[in-house]
Design a protein around this motif. Structure first.
Motif, mmCIF file in Angstrom:
data_model
loop_
_atom_site.group_PDB
_atom_site.id
_atom_site.type_symbol
_atom_site.label_atom_id
_atom_site.label_comp_id
_atom_site.label_asym_id
_atom_site.label_seq_id
_atom_site.Cartn_x
_atom_site.Cartn_y
_atom_site.Cartn_z
ATOM 1 N N ARG A 171 15.928 12.434 13.750
ATOM 2 C CA ARG A 171 15.708 13.745 14.385
ATOM 3 C C ARG A 171 14.764 14.618 13.554
ATOM 4 O O ARG A 171 13.944 15.344 14.100
ATOM 5 C CB ARG A 171 17.040 14.467 14.585
ATOM 6 N N ARG A 175 11.146 16.141 14.857
ATOM 7 C CA ARG A 175 10.732 17.549 14.753
ATOM 8 C C ARG A 175 9.370 17.655 14.055
ATOM 9 O O ARG A 175 8.514 18.428 14.469
ATOM 10 C CB ARG A 175 11.791 18.368 14.004
ATOM 11 N N LYS A 179 5.433 18.963 15.763
ATOM 12 C CA LYS A 179 4.683 20.131 15.282
ATOM 13 C C LYS A 179 3.205 19.792 15.125
ATOM 14 O O LYS A 179 2.820 18.633 15.000
ATOM 15 C CB LYS A 179 5.230 20.591 13.938
#
Length: 183
Positions: A171, A175, A179
């Motif tokens: 996870r 993330r 970005k």
């Protein structure tokens, strides 16, 4: 630092060896614009074949290639032309390989993705004078992001495999991948 255009044509020859074809193409164009006479190869075998009868005066060689280690090309070039100036590029830098590269004849060892201007500075720097540090070096966050992207691509964009190899929670990696690249 000398200007490449002040050298005779035979002394402006440059061999590029990298298995990242988009990077190789961009670097080939950039070095050609700067006055080098460029030959490129995308493997150890191609690099060794390119040395041929007239070994180049300069070389930029990736450390890890699909068919072996770029240090084989560095060693072969140094045997054929001891005065050749070689820069080793790598996405996986460590002290041991940097030392080995220098012992085999490389004049510098740069982390990928390297800027063409930094590569030219390293190739043309005189032995007594060290090249100046880059004007706008990548931030530590950007270097980390580039490394994660490279491993992600090498794992065929498999998030779970990339997270395992980077010793990172899946996870967290998702993330980071969602970005934008840091500056």
């Amino acid at each position: 630092m000398t200007d490449i255009n002040d050298l005779p044509e035979a002394e402006r020859t440059l061999l590029l060896v990298d298995d990242d074809k988009p990077f190789l193409t961009r670097l080939e164009r950039a070095m050609d614009k700067r006055g080098f006479i460029v030959t490129s190869a995308d493997s150890v075998a191609g690099g060794l074949a390119a040395l041929g009868a007239a070994p180049p005066a300069f070389a930029v060689i990736d450390l890890r290639l699909e068919d072996g280690n770029g240090l084989e090309v560095v060693s072969a070039l140094h045997e054929k032309r001891p005065d050749a100036r070689v820069v080793v590029l790598t996405g996986y830098g460590n002290i041991a390989t940097a030392v080995t590269a220098v012992k085999l004849g490389a004049v510098d060892y740069l982390a990928k993705p390297a800027d063409a201007d930094d590569i030219v500075k390293a190739l043309l720097a005189s032995e007594e004078i060290k090249p100046e540090p880059p004007e706008n070096p990548m931030s530590a966050d950007r270097v980390r992001w580039e490394h994660i992207q490279r491993v992600y691509e090498l794992c065929d964009r498999n998030v779970s495999e990339t997270a395992r190899r980077l010793n990172m929670h899946r996870r967290t990696l998702q993330r980071i991948l969602a970005k934008r690249a840091p500056r």
